[in-house]
Design a protein around this motif. Structure first.
Motif, short mmCIF file in Angstrom:
data_model
loop_
_atom_site.label_atom_id
_atom_site.label_comp_id
_atom_site.label_asym_id
_atom_site.label_seq_id
_atom_site.Cartn_x
_atom_site.Cartn_y
_atom_site.Cartn_z
N GLY A 1 0.84 -1.19 0.00
CA GLY A 1 0.00 0.00 0.00
C GLY A 1 0.87 1.24 0.00
N TYR A 2 2.21 1.04 0.18
CA TYR A 2 3.21 2.10 0.16
C TYR A 2 2.81 3.25 1.09
CZ TYR A 2 4.13 -0.74 -3.93
OH TYR A 2 4.33 -1.81 -4.77
N VAL A 3 2.47 2.86 2.31
CA VAL A 3 1.98 3.82 3.29
C VAL A 3 3.13 4.61 3.92
CG1 VAL A 3 -0.13 2.58 3.85
CG2 VAL A 3 1.99 1.96 5.02
N ASP A 4 2.84 5.81 4.41
CA ASP A 4 3.85 6.67 5.04
C ASP A 4 3.78 6.55 6.55
OD1 ASP A 4 4.86 7.75 2.66
OD2 ASP A 4 3.23 9.21 2.57
N ARG A 5 3.72 5.32 7.04
CA ARG A 5 3.50 5.12 8.47
C ARG A 5 4.66 5.63 9.33
NH1 ARG A 5 0.13 5.67 10.92
NH2 ARG A 5 0.35 4.09 12.55
N LEU A 6 5.90 5.54 8.84
CA LEU A 6 7.02 6.03 9.65
C LEU A 6 6.89 7.52 9.89
CD1 LEU A 6 10.00 4.02 8.11
CD2 LEU A 6 8.65 3.47 10.13
N GLU A 7 6.51 8.25 8.86
CA GLU A 7 6.26 9.69 9.01
C GLU A 7 5.11 9.93 9.98
OE1 GLU A 7 7.82 12.27 7.81
OE2 GLU A 7 9.14 11.44 6.27
N GLU A 8 4.03 9.19 9.78
CA GLU A 8 2.83 9.39 10.60
C GLU A 8 3.07 9.05 12.06
OE1 GLU A 8 0.07 6.91 8.56
OE2 GLU A 8 -0.08 8.24 6.82
N MET A 9 3.95 8.07 12.32
CA MET A 9 4.25 7.68 13.70
C MET A 9 5.40 8.48 14.30
SD MET A 9 3.82 3.51 13.78
CE MET A 9 5.08 3.17 12.54
N ASN A 10 5.95 9.43 13.50
CA ASN A 10 7.08 10.25 13.95
C ASN A 10 8.29 9.39 14.35
OD1 ASN A 10 5.72 12.82 13.71
ND2 ASN A 10 4.57 12.26 15.55
N VAL A 11 8.54 8.36 13.54
CA VAL A 11 9.70 7.50 13.76
C VAL A 11 10.86 8.03 12.93
CG1 VAL A 11 10.64 5.19 13.48
CG2 VAL A 11 8.27 5.49 14.21
N PRO A 12 11.98 8.40 13.55
CA PRO A 12 13.14 8.87 12.78
C PRO A 12 13.63 7.79 11.82
CG PRO A 12 13.40 9.34 15.13
CD PRO A 12 12.22 8.43 15.01
N HIS A 13 13.93 8.17 10.60
CA HIS A 13 14.35 7.18 9.60
C HIS A 13 15.14 7.88 8.50
CE1 HIS A 13 10.51 8.90 8.26
NE2 HIS A 13 10.97 8.72 7.03
N THR A 14 15.95 7.08 7.82
CA THR A 14 16.70 7.60 6.67
C THR A 14 16.05 7.18 5.35
OG1 THR A 14 18.15 5.66 6.75
CG2 THR A 14 18.88 7.64 7.92
N LYS A 15 15.24 6.10 5.39
CA LYS A 15 14.55 5.62 4.19
C LYS A 15 13.11 5.31 4.58
CE LYS A 15 15.09 2.53 0.23
NZ LYS A 15 15.91 1.48 -0.40
N ASN A 16 12.17 5.91 3.88
CA ASN A 16 10.76 5.79 4.25
C ASN A 16 10.15 4.54 3.61
OD1 ASN A 16 8.34 6.48 5.46
ND2 ASN A 16 7.67 7.75 3.73
N VAL A 17 10.56 3.38 4.13
CA VAL A 17 10.05 2.10 3.64
C VAL A 17 9.48 1.34 4.84
CG1 VAL A 17 10.56 -0.02 2.40
CG2 VAL A 17 11.79 2.06 1.83
#
Length: 287
Positions: A136-152
């Motif tokens: 579904g290619y969701v942006d859950r890391l952004e939505e959960m405010n999880v720091p990340h270098t790659k949004n997968v």
């Protein structure tokens, strides 16, 4: 030995048997040990699933796993995309319940289309797990405010565990704690918690290893052009078809009809034939 684990209850025992038949049929030269996380299976359910050992020479062992799952009694099971049960959380305990260095967790609503040897032998490159991106290619890391270098963000239906590394890094406890600390974050239950805890510590596997319903239906295009090329390959040549979300094979009308639902019934027919042949053999032996 290839170690495979799944969770099931009585409602899904028959589907799990059909799935395991599809694995065994396509991998006749490979020995398997199946670990089944038992969510209140009856004795009849266990006996039914255990027939696989008598039918297939490559099914070397079936172990039913029980644990203290009371921790998840109050867990969030509300999801916008599927009917989630409490037992979806039980896979978090899997590396603590088995005595092996590697195990492949697979959801019970899948069908196998070929050899899983390459998947089993995947080099995890020092990561705790291997998994397939959620399609579904969701942006859950952004939505959960999880720091990340790659949004997968990965789908939890297939998890290739380095169980030793998982235990060393105390991942089960970390995920449990995340569930406690961030209850409002968990739209996709333990999958959200796993992604948050394992960010940057999981290997992206080829999408053909877990072709989810959204990819099968071609609902979305991967925003990464190179990853989309792999998605096209996966649709053309899926290894594991995952009837994820509402698109179960028994849905035969409406927008949730799965394009490959007939594949499930093909293996359902094979499993019925193998069970009938086994019953006839036992009957003849007892004459």
């Amino acid at each position: 030995m290839i170690n495979i684990a799944s969770t099931t209850d009585s409602d899904f025992a028959d589907n799990l048997l059909t799935f395991y038949v599809s694995i065994l049929e396509h991998n006749l030269d490979e020995p398997f040990h199946f670990y089944i996380i038992d969510d209140k299976l009856s004795k009849a359910d266990r006996k039914y699933l255990s027939q696989l050992k008598d039918i297939y020479g490559n099914c070397k062992e079936i172990t039913f796993l029980e644990g203290n799952f009371n921790y998840y009694k109050q867990a969030n099971t509300d999801s916008p995309d599927s009917a989630i049960k409490e037992n979806t959380y039980y896979r978090l305990e899997l590396p603590e319940l088995v005595d092996c260095d590697r195990i492949l967790y697979l959801d019970s609503d899948m069908i196998c289309k070929g050899s899983i040897v390459d998947l089993w032998n995947e080099d995890l490159d020092g990561n705790v797990i291997g998994a397939v991106e959620d399609q579904g290619y969701v942006d859950r890391l952004e939505e959960m405010n999880v720091p990340h270098t790659k949004n997968v963000y990965f789908n939890g239906g297939l998890l290739l565990f380095d169980t030793k590394k998982w235990r060393q890094e105390n991942i089960t406890e970390k995920v449990r704690q995340y569930i406690v600390d961030h209850p409002d974050n968990l739209i996709y239950q333990d999958q959200d918690a796993l992604n948050a805890v394992l960010v940057g510590n999981w290997k992206i596997l080829h999408p053909r290893y877990n072709v989810q319903s959204k990819l099968a239906r071609h609902d979305f295009v991967n925003p990464d052009p190179e990853a989309e090329k792999l998605a096209v390959e996966a649709r053309r040549d899926p290894l594991l078809i995952h009837f994820s979300g509402w698109s179960k094979p028994w849905v035969h009308v409406g927008k949730w009809v799965h394009p490959w639902r007939d594949e499930f019934y093909r293996y359902k027919l094979i499993s019925t034939q193998r069970l009938r042949e086994h019953a006839e053999t036992l009957q003849n032996e007892n004459k």
